[in-house]
Scaffold this motif. Structure first.
Motif, PDB file in Angstrom:
ATOM      1  N   VAL A 158      -3.562 -39.213  14.109  1.00 50.03           N
ATOM      2  CA  VAL A 158      -4.520 -38.106  13.955  1.00 50.03           C
ATOM      3  C   VAL A 158      -5.737 -38.334  14.858  1.00 50.03           C
ATOM      4  O   VAL A 158      -6.219 -37.411  15.520  1.00 50.03           O
ATOM      5  N   ARG A 159      -6.225 -39.564  14.906  1.00 48.59           N
ATOM      6  CA  ARG A 159      -7.374 -39.901  15.766  1.00 48.59           C
ATOM      7  C   ARG A 159      -7.035 -39.652  17.234  1.00 48.59           C
ATOM      8  O   ARG A 159      -7.821 -39.041  17.970  1.00 48.59           O
ATOM      9  N   GLU A 160      -5.860 -40.105  17.672  1.00 48.78           N
ATOM     10  CA  GLU A 160      -5.467 -39.919  19.069  1.00 48.78           C
ATOM     11  C   GLU A 160      -5.356 -38.438  19.434  1.00 48.78           C
ATOM     12  O   GLU A 160      -5.758 -38.039  20.523  1.00 48.78           O
ATOM     13  N   LEU A 161      -4.799 -37.623  18.531  1.00 46.85           N
ATOM     14  CA  LEU A 161      -4.711 -36.182  18.801  1.00 46.85           C
ATOM     15  C   LEU A 161      -6.092 -35.565  18.995  1.00 46.85           C
ATOM     16  O   LEU A 161      -6.290 -34.741  19.888  1.00 46.85           O
ATOM     17  N   ALA A 162      -7.037 -35.972  18.177  1.00 46.91           N
ATOM     18  CA  ALA A 162      -8.397 -35.436  18.308  1.00 46.91           C
ATOM     19  C   ALA A 162      -9.037 -35.899  19.620  1.00 46.91           C
ATOM     20  O   ALA A 162      -9.639 -35.094  20.348  1.00 46.91           O
ATOM     21  N   GLU A 163      -8.901 -37.186  19.935  1.00 46.53           N
ATOM     22  CA  GLU A 163      -9.534 -37.722  21.139  1.00 46.53           C
ATOM     23  C   GLU A 163      -8.930 -37.171  22.422  1.00 46.53           C
ATOM     24  O   GLU A 163      -9.657 -36.769  23.324  1.00 46.53           O
ATOM     25  N   GLU A 164      -7.615 -37.166  22.516  1.00 47.06           N
ATOM     26  CA  GLU A 164      -6.968 -36.821  23.777  1.00 47.06           C
ATOM     27  C   GLU A 164      -6.642 -35.345  23.937  1.00 47.06           C
ATOM     28  O   GLU A 164      -6.535 -34.859  25.056  1.00 47.06           O
ATOM     29  N   ALA A 165      -6.464 -34.622  22.809  1.00 52.81           N
ATOM     30  CA  ALA A 165      -6.049 -33.220  22.909  1.00 52.81           C
ATOM     31  C   ALA A 165      -7.042 -32.237  22.282  1.00 52.81           C
ATOM     32  O   ALA A 165      -6.887 -31.037  22.441  1.00 52.81           O
ATOM     33  N   GLY A 166      -8.014 -32.758  21.542  1.00 51.65           N
ATOM     34  CA  GLY A 166      -8.957 -31.872  20.859  1.00 51.65           C
ATOM     35  C   GLY A 166      -8.366 -31.210  19.631  1.00 51.65           C
ATOM     36  O   GLY A 166      -8.955 -30.281  19.078  1.00 51.65           O
ATOM     37  N   ILE A 167      -7.225 -31.682  19.167  1.00 52.26           N
ATOM     38  CA  ILE A 167      -6.557 -31.104  17.994  1.00 52.26           C
ATOM     39  C   ILE A 167      -7.081 -31.800  16.741  1.00 52.26           C
ATOM     40  O   ILE A 167      -6.936 -33.015  16.597  1.00 52.26           O
ATOM     41  N   THR A 168      -7.664 -31.016  15.849  1.00 48.09           N
ATOM     42  CA  THR A 168      -8.202 -31.590  14.611  1.00 48.09           C
ATOM     43  C   THR A 168      -7.507 -31.066  13.363  1.00 48.09           C
ATOM     44  O   THR A 168      -7.681 -31.627  12.290  1.00 48.09           O
ATOM     45  N   ALA A 169      -6.734 -29.992  13.500  1.00 45.76           N
ATOM     46  CA  ALA A 169      -6.023 -29.432  12.349  1.00 45.76           C
ATOM     47  C   ALA A 169      -4.587 -29.945  12.345  1.00 45.76           C
ATOM     48  O   ALA A 169      -3.746 -29.479  13.115  1.00 45.76           O
ATOM     49  N   VAL A 170      -4.326 -30.928  11.503  1.00 39.11           N
ATOM     50  CA  VAL A 170      -2.984 -31.478  11.351  1.00 39.11           C
ATOM     51  C   VAL A 170      -2.604 -31.287   9.888  1.00 39.11           C
ATOM     52  O   VAL A 170      -3.257 -31.824   8.999  1.00 39.11           O
ATOM     53  N   GLU A 171      -1.553 -30.497   9.648  1.00 38.65           N
ATOM     54  CA  GLU A 171      -1.184 -30.159   8.270  1.00 38.65           C
ATOM     55  C   GLU A 171      -0.179 -31.118   7.654  1.00 38.65           C
ATOM     56  O   GLU A 171      -0.144 -31.273   6.444  1.00 38.65           O
ATOM     57  N   PRO A 198      -0.838 -26.255  13.194  1.00 39.94           N
ATOM     58  CA  PRO A 198      -0.638 -24.796  13.222  1.00 39.94           C
ATOM     59  C   PRO A 198      -1.404 -24.110  14.349  1.00 39.94           C
ATOM     60  O   PRO A 198      -2.467 -24.570  14.789  1.00 39.94           O
ATOM     61  N   SER A 199      -0.830 -23.037  14.836  1.00 40.94           N
ATOM     62  CA  SER A 199      -1.502 -22.077  15.726  1.00 40.94           C
ATOM     63  C   SER A 199      -2.149 -22.694  16.965  1.00 40.94           C
ATOM     64  O   SER A 199      -3.326 -22.472  17.229  1.00 40.94           O
ATOM     65  N   LEU A 200      -1.383 -23.431  17.717  1.00 35.12           N
ATOM     66  CA  LEU A 200      -1.911 -23.966  18.976  1.00 35.12           C
ATOM     67  C   LEU A 200      -1.628 -22.983  20.106  1.00 35.12           C
ATOM     68  O   LEU A 200      -0.600 -22.312  20.106  1.00 35.12           O
ATOM     69  N   PRO A 201      -2.530 -22.916  21.090  1.00 34.25           N
ATOM     70  CA  PRO A 201      -2.291 -22.002  22.215  1.00 34.25           C
ATOM     71  C   PRO A 201      -1.131 -22.472  23.088  1.00 34.25           C
ATOM     72  O   PRO A 201      -0.651 -23.609  22.963  1.00 34.25           O
ATOM     73  N   GLN A 202      -0.695 -21.623  23.995  1.00 33.85           N
ATOM     74  CA  GLN A 202       0.397 -21.971  24.907  1.00 33.85           C
ATOM     75  C   GLN A 202      -0.026 -23.011  25.934  1.00 33.85           C
ATOM     76  O   GLN A 202       0.781 -23.800  26.398  1.00 33.85           O
ATOM     77  N   GLN A 203      -1.296 -22.992  26.293  1.00 33.80           N
ATOM     78  CA  GLN A 203      -1.839 -24.000  27.203  1.00 33.80           C
ATOM     79  C   GLN A 203      -3.349 -24.064  27.026  1.00 33.80           C
ATOM     80  O   GLN A 203      -3.966 -23.096  26.594  1.00 33.80           O
ATOM     81  N   TRP A 204      -3.922 -25.213  27.329  1.00 35.13           N
ATOM     82  CA  TRP A 204      -5.359 -25.385  27.269  1.00 35.13           C
ATOM     83  C   TRP A 204      -5.746 -26.642  28.032  1.00 35.13           C
ATOM     84  O   TRP A 204      -4.909 -27.464  28.372  1.00 35.13           O
ATOM     85  N   VAL A 205      -7.053 -26.775  28.290  1.00 38.93           N
ATOM     86  CA  VAL A 205      -7.612 -27.956  28.942  1.00 38.93           C
ATOM     87  C   VAL A 205      -8.566 -28.612  27.959  1.00 38.93           C
ATOM     88  O   VAL A 205      -9.392 -27.938  27.326  1.00 38.93           O
ATOM     89  N   HIS A 206      -8.430 -29.925  27.804  1.00 34.85           N
ATOM     90  CA  HIS A 206      -9.328 -30.697  26.943  1.00 34.85           C
ATOM     91  C   HIS A 206      -9.976 -31.794  27.779  1.00 34.85           C
ATOM     92  O   HIS A 206      -9.291 -32.513  28.499  1.00 34.85           O
ATOM     93  N   HIS A 207     -11.295 -31.905  27.683  1.00 31.96           N
ATOM     94  CA  HIS A 207     -12.008 -32.970  28.379  1.00 31.96           C
ATOM     95  C   HIS A 207     -11.990 -34.216  27.503  1.00 31.96           C
ATOM     96  O   HIS A 207     -12.627 -34.257  26.452  1.00 31.96           O
ATOM     97  N   CYS A 208     -11.242 -35.216  27.929  1.00 31.70           N
ATOM     98  CA  CYS A 208     -11.100 -36.478  27.205  1.00 31.70           C
ATOM     99  C   CYS A 208     -12.085 -37.480  27.799  1.00 31.70           C
ATOM    100  O   CYS A 208     -12.277 -37.528  29.014  1.00 31.70           O
TER     101      CYS A 208
END
Length: 142
Positions: free
Chosen positions: A55-68, A93-103
């Motif tokens: 969960v931490r890695e997803l937030a840091e590297e992808a900006g994903i914070t909603a993990v169900e 849930p509900s992730l876009p088709q593509q995005w850019v995240h500043h890691c």
């Protein structure tokens, strides 16, 4: 000291997939210096478990914070720098088709995220360890 060095070789790889009418897709990203990759990072001493590290890695590297939902998929000997990878399937849930995240890793990079069919090899430039990792994931999920 030896335990710390050994711990640095334990990697956590959160695996995010989505279902489409064309089948299962896996989340990948383009690193500006290192090609196409999966989200992956080191198990840190402060991590309570492999699952919380994912969960931490997803937030840091992808900006994903909603993990169900999380499901441990197993461990895999990467044959790369003696690293042992732990895979965790993450329902997001509900992730876009593509995005850019500043890691912020390594001074900061923009990671370009996109989906690719899981039943195909990584399309584009990637290190062989990521090709093998996707093969392992495919064998577990498909």
């Amino acid at each position: 000291m030896k335990a710390l060095i050994a711990a640095r070789k334990i990697k956590v790889c959160p695996v995010v997939t989505q279902q489409t009418e064309h089948g299962t897709q896996i989340l990948l990203f383009r690193h500006p210096l290192a090609g196409i990759q999966l989200v992956k990072g080191t198990l840190e001493p402060d991590d309570a478990s492999i699952l919380t590290a994912a969960v931490r890695e997803l937030a840091e590297e992808a900006g994903i914070t909603a993990v169900e939902q999380l499901q441990y998929l197993g461990q895999w000997q990467s044959r790369h720098q003696d690293q042992l990878w732990h895979f965790v399937h993450c329902h997001c849930p509900s992730l876009p088709q593509q995005w850019v995240h500043h890691c912020l890793d390594d001074g900061g990079h923009d990671f370009e995220f996109f989906w690719q069919p899981l039943n195909t090899a990584i399309i584009g430039d990637s290190h062989p360890v990521f090709q093998r990792a996707v093969e392992y994931i495919r064998s577990v999920l498909l």
